[in-house]
Design a protein around this motif. Sequence first.
Motif, short mmCIF file in Angstrom:
data_model
loop_
_atom_site.label_atom_id
_atom_site.label_comp_id
_atom_site.label_asym_id
_atom_site.label_seq_id
_atom_site.Cartn_x
_atom_site.Cartn_y
_atom_site.Cartn_z
N LYS A 116 0.84 -1.21 0.00
CA LYS A 116 0.00 0.00 0.00
C LYS A 116 0.87 1.25 0.00
N ASP A 117 0.50 2.19 -0.85
CA ASP A 117 1.16 3.47 -1.02
C ASP A 117 2.51 3.36 -1.73
N THR A 121 -2.94 1.57 -3.66
CA THR A 121 -3.52 2.06 -2.42
C THR A 121 -4.98 1.59 -2.40
#
Length: 207
Positions: A116-117, A121
Amino acid sequence: MHVLHVEGSPRKQRSASLDVARSFISSWQTRYPSGTIDTLDVWNMALPPFDGAALDAKYAGLAGQARTVEQETVWNEIRALAERFHRADLILFSAPMWNFGIPYRLKHLIDAVSQKDLLFTFDERGLLGLLGGRTVVIVAARGVALGEDFPEKDFDFQTAYLRMWSRMVGVTDVRTVTVEKTLFGPEADEASRSKAKAEAAALAGVV
């Protein structure tokens, strides 16, 4: 233009997937003489183990907590790998089929870097890939041909997995070149490689 070539085969000079990928790269370099190639060889690099500090760093980030020095150090290694994907206009995977899937070192890379990110995301809208606008080319080598008793729709966990990953990180333009029957003797191997290399060279002229 910049290509990230992810090498998934340990066989190097004997590798069918690498042989075909080199044809793609050669044709691509003719089209883009000032283009650059970044080779990420999963068999000749230290991949960060995804346990301990790395796993703790992941969940600290998800919880919005500050990371420890140890956690930040390993997360910086993972972030640096992710940046190599972001720098690429085109991501080229050369991968043999192992037990109907991909080699464990290639899976290790994907598990480590797909965070994530970094490559995706998510929020109330759902899963959002961060590599949109790029192209993924998969060169898939198989010792046998799928079909008949082993239908591709049921037994292909090689290209199907890499296509799924591409969609997860936001890439919708995915092209595949397959070289099969590499274990059926020198003549069958050479014929399959020649056909796949021609397809790969032609593909490099349009992506």
